[in-house]
Design an enzyme around this catalytic site. Sequence first.
Site, mmCIF file in Angstrom:
data_model
loop_
_atom_site.group_PDB
_atom_site.id
_atom_site.type_symbol
_atom_site.label_atom_id
_atom_site.label_comp_id
_atom_site.label_asym_id
_atom_site.label_seq_id
_atom_site.Cartn_x
_atom_site.Cartn_y
_atom_site.Cartn_z
ATOM 1 N N LYS A 19 0.845 -1.187 0.000
ATOM 2 C CA LYS A 19 0.000 0.000 0.000
ATOM 3 C C LYS A 19 0.885 1.242 0.000
ATOM 4 O O LYS A 19 1.707 1.432 0.897
ATOM 5 C CB LYS A 19 -0.906 0.010 1.231
ATOM 6 C CG LYS A 19 -1.847 1.199 1.275
ATOM 7 C CD LYS A 19 -2.794 1.115 2.459
ATOM 8 C CE LYS A 19 -3.748 2.299 2.474
ATOM 9 N NZ LYS A 19 -4.716 2.213 3.597
ATOM 10 N N ASP A 41 -2.828 8.932 -6.853
ATOM 11 C CA ASP A 41 -1.458 8.617 -7.247
ATOM 12 C C ASP A 41 -0.989 7.274 -6.700
ATOM 13 O O ASP A 41 0.111 6.815 -7.015
ATOM 14 C CB ASP A 41 -0.496 9.728 -6.812
ATOM 15 C CG ASP A 41 -0.527 9.989 -5.304
ATOM 16 O OD1 ASP A 41 -1.063 9.146 -4.555
ATOM 17 O OD2 ASP A 41 -0.019 11.047 -4.880
ATOM 18 N N ARG A 76 1.000 -5.020 3.542
ATOM 19 C CA ARG A 76 -0.223 -5.484 4.206
ATOM 20 C C ARG A 76 -0.498 -6.934 3.832
ATOM 21 O O ARG A 76 -0.399 -7.315 2.666
ATOM 22 C CB ARG A 76 -1.401 -4.597 3.798
ATOM 23 C CG ARG A 76 -2.707 -4.957 4.471
ATOM 24 C CD ARG A 76 -3.716 -3.827 4.334
ATOM 25 N NE ARG A 76 -4.090 -3.573 2.959
ATOM 26 C CZ ARG A 76 -4.812 -2.506 2.576
ATOM 27 N NH1 ARG A 76 -5.208 -1.621 3.468
ATOM 28 N NH2 ARG A 76 -5.135 -2.336 1.310
ATOM 29 N N ARG A 109 -12.428 -7.845 -2.748
ATOM 30 C CA ARG A 109 -13.416 -6.979 -2.113
ATOM 31 C C ARG A 109 -14.714 -6.981 -2.918
ATOM 32 O O ARG A 109 -14.741 -7.434 -4.062
ATOM 33 C CB ARG A 109 -12.867 -5.556 -2.008
ATOM 34 C CG ARG A 109 -11.403 -5.507 -1.578
ATOM 35 C CD ARG A 109 -10.844 -4.114 -1.692
ATOM 36 N NE ARG A 109 -9.386 -4.104 -1.569
ATOM 37 C CZ ARG A 109 -8.688 -3.141 -0.987
ATOM 38 N NH1 ARG A 109 -9.304 -2.102 -0.472
ATOM 39 N NH2 ARG A 109 -7.375 -3.196 -0.926
ATOM 40 N N ASP A 166 -15.275 -0.905 -1.844
ATOM 41 C CA ASP A 166 -13.855 -1.243 -1.957
ATOM 42 C C ASP A 166 -13.240 -1.575 -0.608
ATOM 43 O O ASP A 166 -12.128 -2.100 -0.546
ATOM 44 C CB ASP A 166 -13.076 -0.084 -2.590
ATOM 45 C CG ASP A 166 -13.235 -0.044 -4.101
ATOM 46 O OD1 ASP A 166 -13.596 -1.083 -4.681
ATOM 47 O OD2 ASP A 166 -13.005 1.023 -4.697
#
Length: 276
Positions: free
Chosen positions: A4, A16, A67, A74, A143
């Site tokens: 992430k 971004d 992570r 999802r 999400d």
Amino acid sequence: MQLKGSGRTPFSRGGDGKAALGPVLREYLMGEAMHALGVPTTRALAAVTTGDKVRREVALPGAILTRIAQSHIRVGTFQFFAAQKGTNSLKQLADYTIKRHYPDALNRDNPYLSLVEQVRDRQARLIARWMQLGFIHGVMNTDNMTLSGETIDYGPCAFMEQYDPDTVFSSIDRQGRYAYGNQPMMAQWNLARLAETLLPLISDNEDKAIERATECIVGFDAVYEQYWSQGMLTKLGLERDCNQPTLVDDWLNLLQKNGADFTLGFRALSSALKGD
């Protein structure tokens, strides 16, 4: 495993794809806290600075969070496939998800309906745990709902202090969509979006698919209520079969009326019972 803050991916939208150090550290700490509290959650394997600046309102030090989760599938993933990839690709995604997370669904008459049912049950249990801890996620969009039933993406989240169901922690949530008291409803809404994507797989007859999916989603209320009430009775030190249907609501109303801290209110109750 997911990085992430490493930059844009094929699934990125307008951002971004980078992360600032502060939010990365928050996610690291919150994930570990939730894990210690027994809440299903993604976790952080590592957090590192990049040496770059991330442009937000001001320039901030950049960082990357490694992570880990059972998977990063999802509800939004299913929406993307349904909208962009077509039924065949959607079926591949659903089959993969079933094999990875819910293999027993393969033995059911309708594996895709079973998938929705089992995700519903896991999410009902997860949201009940959030509510029992006074946790507010902050951004419960599709999400940010995993098919595995793990908490993901600790953005503008917090543990509620003064008890108030209308408590909001996201600065952009001006209408209170993701307020503490709305979280069960938002989970059900997200699950309905998941069910919508799977309608072509649930049945070739659209009306029948809608009927069966709707019945499943409506059932969220009863499943959630069971997890919520049992957990709250346990937190109050009572037997789960305690025949006091209004006791939990009475306690919460008392907390709100007196402006009490949610967590400390339970601690004070425990101290009072001990005679401290």
